[in-house]
Design a protein around this motif. Sequence first.
Motif, PDB file in Angstrom:
ATOM      1  N   GLU A 170     -20.816  47.725 -12.145  1.00  0.00           N
ATOM      2  CA  GLU A 170     -22.155  47.159 -11.963  1.00  0.00           C
ATOM      3  C   GLU A 170     -22.855  47.994 -10.880  1.00  0.00           C
ATOM      4  O   GLU A 170     -22.251  48.900 -10.313  1.00  0.00           O
ATOM      5  CB  GLU A 170     -22.091  45.648 -11.693  1.00  0.00           C
ATOM      6  CG  GLU A 170     -21.211  45.210 -10.543  1.00  0.00           C
ATOM      7  CD  GLU A 170     -21.765  45.610  -9.232  1.00  0.00           C
ATOM      8  OE1 GLU A 170     -22.933  45.269  -8.979  1.00  0.00           O
ATOM      9  OE2 GLU A 170     -21.052  46.294  -8.450  1.00  0.00           O
ATOM     10  N   PHE A 172     -23.753  47.762  -7.757  1.00  0.00           N
ATOM     11  CA  PHE A 172     -23.263  47.932  -6.387  1.00  0.00           C
ATOM     12  C   PHE A 172     -22.016  48.829  -6.351  1.00  0.00           C
ATOM     13  O   PHE A 172     -21.458  49.079  -5.285  1.00  0.00           O
ATOM     14  CB  PHE A 172     -22.934  46.584  -5.739  1.00  0.00           C
ATOM     15  CG  PHE A 172     -24.148  45.691  -5.522  1.00  0.00           C
ATOM     16  CD1 PHE A 172     -25.389  46.230  -5.229  1.00  0.00           C
ATOM     17  CD2 PHE A 172     -24.026  44.309  -5.584  1.00  0.00           C
ATOM     18  CE1 PHE A 172     -26.504  45.416  -5.024  1.00  0.00           C
ATOM     19  CE2 PHE A 172     -25.135  43.477  -5.374  1.00  0.00           C
ATOM     20  CZ  PHE A 172     -26.372  44.037  -5.094  1.00  0.00           C
ATOM     21  N   THR A 175     -16.190  47.516 -10.079  1.00  0.00           N
ATOM     22  CA  THR A 175     -15.780  47.391 -11.467  1.00  0.00           C
ATOM     23  C   THR A 175     -15.752  45.905 -11.811  1.00  0.00           C
ATOM     24  O   THR A 175     -15.174  45.107 -11.071  1.00  0.00           O
ATOM     25  CB  THR A 175     -14.374  47.999 -11.666  1.00  0.00           C
ATOM     26  OG1 THR A 175     -14.367  49.277 -11.032  1.00  0.00           O
ATOM     27  CG2 THR A 175     -14.036  48.152 -13.125  1.00  0.00           C
ATOM     28  N   ASP A 176     -16.389  45.547 -12.892  1.00  0.00           N
ATOM     29  CA  ASP A 176     -16.539  44.133 -13.249  1.00  0.00           C
ATOM     30  C   ASP A 176     -15.726  43.833 -14.516  1.00  0.00           C
ATOM     31  O   ASP A 176     -15.138  44.725 -15.114  1.00  0.00           O
ATOM     32  CB  ASP A 176     -18.042  43.831 -13.473  1.00  0.00           C
ATOM     33  CG  ASP A 176     -18.362  42.362 -13.283  1.00  0.00           C
ATOM     34  OD1 ASP A 176     -17.430  41.544 -13.157  1.00  0.00           O
ATOM     35  OD2 ASP A 176     -19.560  42.017 -13.275  1.00  0.00           O
ATOM     36  N   GLY A 177     -15.725  42.554 -14.876  1.00  0.00           N
ATOM     37  CA  GLY A 177     -15.225  42.184 -16.205  1.00  0.00           C
ATOM     38  C   GLY A 177     -13.729  41.932 -16.297  1.00  0.00           C
ATOM     39  O   GLY A 177     -13.165  42.007 -17.396  1.00  0.00           O
ATOM     40  N   ARG A 276     -12.058  42.541  -4.365  1.00  0.00           N
ATOM     41  CA  ARG A 276     -11.441  43.648  -5.106  1.00  0.00           C
ATOM     42  C   ARG A 276     -11.998  44.946  -4.535  1.00  0.00           C
ATOM     43  O   ARG A 276     -13.168  45.002  -4.152  1.00  0.00           O
ATOM     44  CB  ARG A 276     -11.820  43.613  -6.597  1.00  0.00           C
ATOM     45  CG  ARG A 276     -11.175  42.495  -7.415  1.00  0.00           C
ATOM     46  CD  ARG A 276     -11.620  42.610  -8.879  1.00  0.00           C
ATOM     47  NE  ARG A 276     -11.114  41.540  -9.717  1.00  0.00           N
ATOM     48  CZ  ARG A 276      -9.951  41.575 -10.381  1.00  0.00           C
ATOM     49  NH1 ARG A 276      -9.191  42.648 -10.321  1.00  0.00           N
ATOM     50  NH2 ARG A 276      -9.565  40.548 -11.138  1.00  0.00           N
ATOM     51  N   HIS A 320     -16.476  37.151  -2.712  1.00  0.00           N
ATOM     52  CA  HIS A 320     -17.129  36.660  -3.939  1.00  0.00           C
ATOM     53  C   HIS A 320     -16.129  36.080  -4.942  1.00  0.00           C
ATOM     54  O   HIS A 320     -16.316  34.966  -5.432  1.00  0.00           O
ATOM     55  CB  HIS A 320     -17.934  37.800  -4.571  1.00  0.00           C
ATOM     56  CG  HIS A 320     -18.612  37.440  -5.858  1.00  0.00           C
ATOM     57  ND1 HIS A 320     -19.715  36.619  -5.910  1.00  0.00           N
ATOM     58  CD2 HIS A 320     -18.345  37.791  -7.158  1.00  0.00           C
ATOM     59  CE1 HIS A 320     -20.106  36.474  -7.173  1.00  0.00           C
ATOM     60  NE2 HIS A 320     -19.291  37.181  -7.952  1.00  0.00           N
ATOM     61  N   ALA A 324     -15.776  32.181  -6.234  1.00  0.00           N
ATOM     62  CA  ALA A 324     -16.190  31.864  -7.608  1.00  0.00           C
ATOM     63  C   ALA A 324     -15.029  31.326  -8.440  1.00  0.00           C
ATOM     64  O   ALA A 324     -15.231  30.571  -9.380  1.00  0.00           O
ATOM     65  CB  ALA A 324     -16.784  33.102  -8.264  1.00  0.00           C
ATOM     66  N   ASN A 325     -13.812  31.744  -8.102  1.00  0.00           N
ATOM     67  CA  ASN A 325     -12.616  31.214  -8.767  1.00  0.00           C
ATOM     68  C   ASN A 325     -11.514  31.138  -7.722  1.00  0.00           C
ATOM     69  O   ASN A 325     -10.709  32.053  -7.590  1.00  0.00           O
ATOM     70  CB  ASN A 325     -12.205  32.132  -9.926  1.00  0.00           C
ATOM     71  CG  ASN A 325     -10.918  31.640 -10.587  1.00  0.00           C
ATOM     72  OD1 ASN A 325     -10.483  30.497 -10.359  1.00  0.00           O
ATOM     73  ND2 ASN A 325     -10.317  32.494 -11.404  1.00  0.00           N
ATOM     74  N   ARG A 327      -8.787  29.779  -7.481  1.00  0.00           N
ATOM     75  CA  ARG A 327      -7.380  29.704  -7.936  1.00  0.00           C
ATOM     76  C   ARG A 327      -6.660  28.597  -7.168  1.00  0.00           C
ATOM     77  O   ARG A 327      -7.096  27.462  -7.164  1.00  0.00           O
ATOM     78  CB  ARG A 327      -6.713  31.077  -7.791  1.00  0.00           C
ATOM     79  CG  ARG A 327      -7.452  32.101  -8.652  1.00  0.00           C
ATOM     80  CD  ARG A 327      -7.017  33.526  -8.437  1.00  0.00           C
ATOM     81  NE  ARG A 327      -7.910  34.397  -9.194  1.00  0.00           N
ATOM     82  CZ  ARG A 327      -7.554  35.189 -10.174  1.00  0.00           C
ATOM     83  NH1 ARG A 327      -6.291  35.318 -10.491  1.00  0.00           N
ATOM     84  NH2 ARG A 327      -8.441  35.902 -10.833  1.00  0.00           N
ATOM     85  N   ILE A 342     -15.756  29.099 -15.601  1.00  0.00           N
ATOM     86  CA  ILE A 342     -16.849  29.532 -16.464  1.00  0.00           C
ATOM     87  C   ILE A 342     -16.439  30.826 -17.162  1.00  0.00           C
ATOM     88  O   ILE A 342     -15.673  31.609 -16.616  1.00  0.00           O
ATOM     89  CB  ILE A 342     -18.150  29.785 -15.664  1.00  0.00           C
ATOM     90  CG1 ILE A 342     -17.899  30.714 -14.467  1.00  0.00           C
ATOM     91  CG2 ILE A 342     -18.773  28.476 -15.193  1.00  0.00           C
ATOM     92  CD1 ILE A 342     -19.154  31.090 -13.681  1.00  0.00           C
ATOM     93  N   ARG A 344     -17.705  34.353 -18.347  1.00  0.00           N
ATOM     94  CA  ARG A 344     -18.837  35.240 -18.024  1.00  0.00           C
ATOM     95  C   ARG A 344     -19.054  36.271 -19.127  1.00  0.00           C
ATOM     96  O   ARG A 344     -18.096  36.822 -19.658  1.00  0.00           O
ATOM     97  CB  ARG A 344     -18.577  35.964 -16.702  1.00  0.00           C
ATOM     98  CG  ARG A 344     -18.576  35.033 -15.501  1.00  0.00           C
ATOM     99  CD  ARG A 344     -18.239  35.790 -14.239  1.00  0.00           C
ATOM    100  NE  ARG A 344     -16.982  36.498 -14.376  1.00  0.00           N
ATOM    101  CZ  ARG A 344     -16.777  37.744 -13.987  1.00  0.00           C
ATOM    102  NH1 ARG A 344     -17.733  38.432 -13.417  1.00  0.00           N
ATOM    103  NH2 ARG A 344     -15.599  38.318 -14.151  1.00  0.00           N
ATOM    104  N   ILE A 367     -28.208  42.494 -13.189  1.00  0.00           N
ATOM    105  CA  ILE A 367     -27.245  41.963 -14.173  1.00  0.00           C
ATOM    106  C   ILE A 367     -27.905  40.826 -14.928  1.00  0.00           C
ATOM    107  O   ILE A 367     -28.536  39.964 -14.317  1.00  0.00           O
ATOM    108  CB  ILE A 367     -25.996  41.403 -13.453  1.00  0.00           C
ATOM    109  CG1 ILE A 367     -25.122  42.536 -12.917  1.00  0.00           C
ATOM    110  CG2 ILE A 367     -25.178  40.504 -14.371  1.00  0.00           C
ATOM    111  CD1 ILE A 367     -23.821  42.074 -12.283  1.00  0.00           C
ATOM    112  N   PHE A 369     -26.794  37.793 -16.199  1.00  0.00           N
ATOM    113  CA  PHE A 369     -25.588  36.984 -16.012  1.00  0.00           C
ATOM    114  C   PHE A 369     -25.631  35.843 -17.027  1.00  0.00           C
ATOM    115  O   PHE A 369     -26.627  35.130 -17.119  1.00  0.00           O
ATOM    116  CB  PHE A 369     -25.607  36.426 -14.579  1.00  0.00           C
ATOM    117  CG  PHE A 369     -24.527  35.434 -14.270  1.00  0.00           C
ATOM    118  CD1 PHE A 369     -23.289  35.857 -13.794  1.00  0.00           C
ATOM    119  CD2 PHE A 369     -24.737  34.070 -14.437  1.00  0.00           C
ATOM    120  CE1 PHE A 369     -22.301  34.943 -13.498  1.00  0.00           C
ATOM    121  CE2 PHE A 369     -23.748  33.146 -14.134  1.00  0.00           C
ATOM    122  CZ  PHE A 369     -22.527  33.589 -13.664  1.00  0.00           C
ATOM    123  N   VAL A 435     -29.431  40.112  -3.906  1.00  0.00           N
ATOM    124  CA  VAL A 435     -29.715  39.760  -5.296  1.00  0.00           C
ATOM    125  C   VAL A 435     -30.894  38.792  -5.335  1.00  0.00           C
ATOM    126  O   VAL A 435     -31.018  37.934  -4.459  1.00  0.00           O
ATOM    127  CB  VAL A 435     -28.456  39.101  -5.932  1.00  0.00           C
ATOM    128  CG1 VAL A 435     -28.776  38.459  -7.268  1.00  0.00           C
ATOM    129  CG2 VAL A 435     -27.345  40.128  -6.112  1.00  0.00           C
TER     130      VAL A 435
END
Length: 462
Positions: A170, A172, A175-177, A276, A320, A324-325, A327, A342, A344, A367, A369, A435
Amino acid sequence: MTEIDVSDIQGFALRGYNFPFARYLLLELLDLKAAQRFVGHVVSHITTGVKWDSGKPASTVNIAFTHPGLIQLGLPEETLLSFPVEFQQGMKARGEILGDTGKDAPERWDAVWDGDRVHVWLGVNGRSQEALDHRCSEMQRIMDETKGARLLYAQDASAVFIDGQPTTKEHFGYTDGFGNPDFKGAQRDCVPGQGKLTKDGRWEALATGEFLLGYADESGELPVAPIPHLLARNGTFMAYRKMHQNVATFRRYLDEQAKRYAPGTKEQLAAKFLGRWRDGTPLELSPDRPDPSIVKDPNRNTDFTYGADPAGARCPLGAHIRRANPRDSFGFNGELVNRRRIMRRGMTYGAYVPEGEPVNDKDERGIVFMALNASLFRQFEFVQQQWIQYGNDARQGNDNDLLTGNHGGKGRFVVQGTTDPRNPPFICGALPDFVELRGGDYFFMPGLTALHMMAAGTVDPR
Ligand code: HEM
């Protein structure tokens, strides 16, 4: 084993297609009969969840509706009122809950979101620009022939290309996804780290009803859904948000802070922001350096927990991905988190500017989103309100998410670090806004049977 009828489910609700090009067509529906005709014609184009045994198609098409769109399609009042209240209200009306105020407020969104004109989201993906254009022309032809819909806005998106190759980066530079929840019936074995934790520390797929209507969810109940049952079954809800990225501000801020972060490095600080390293290596698995062998391995790159790092020594409590997760961060073996997941389906838009080259905040870049879930209220809105825009659960007080939070120059981000000088505790202050929200809404993405009923005008709540 949970069986789901993949031919009745839109493919977008089951998997990320990973196509390099996309266009999101935002449409207004016109006269009722013509609008029904339009939906009837589009149905035959919809990409379902059926596996692509003979390879990826050249392009895909999916469709979803806002509540005003369903009104325009003539759904009966009882049905319209049976939808969850947050969907009926739409994203704008939920602004206070979502933190969409100030620079994120609807007054600052793209003009297409003025009023309630956006009725339909048509998501088109292409393996090539030509395939995408071709499919979009077909959609335009259906609009013209049926006179049932009008294009208001076409949002182009594409993967970030580096050296001519599509990547999952993305703007910034991260690596995403990687992280996306597995759920039962979704036709792939549960990847370690993607579902829910079992008591013996393994991972298993979440209940289908966390993501698709008409199936039991993690509480063993059917998620709240509209009537009749056939309309809801195999459908899902989507939060669509166009998020502009201030890349110049992000790079400048990271550079400035990195100068003070000695003896830590700039890349280490960037990793602390997210959880990450920029190549995708999770901090929990490799806190001192990126490790490409982990990134490459789908069985390792999301297989981590936070329970052994309660003080954020490796991954900051407010990073982040930890927000967001979370765990197992909150104990109970992660059970509190299983109902807040969620899916994504994001895609970047705008030209990517490599590090070191001049860049500004003004250019269109960010993005698109898209988050899919059975309950916008319980899943997307909770994550956004409690974990992104507020820090209490993560023991961060009022500090919100560094990357996407609403800071207005006053935000703060804490790197807990350790007593090891190579991993120093550090406070980033005066966070600017990296953002900005440029628009969005809540959409219902029906199954194929439901789409046929909507086209035929046979939705009957009795
Ligand atoms: C411009 C805005 C955003 C950017 C640049 C961004 C970037 C990223 C990146 C680089 C990752 C790591 C890749 C991965 O783990 O798959 C990630 C993960 C994630 N993000 Fe975002 N994100 C944005 C907005 C959001 C928002 C608004 C939410 C939720 C409301 C969100 C929720 C998540 C979730 C759930 C994960 C996966 C975490 C995991 O499973 O470990 N993101 N994001």
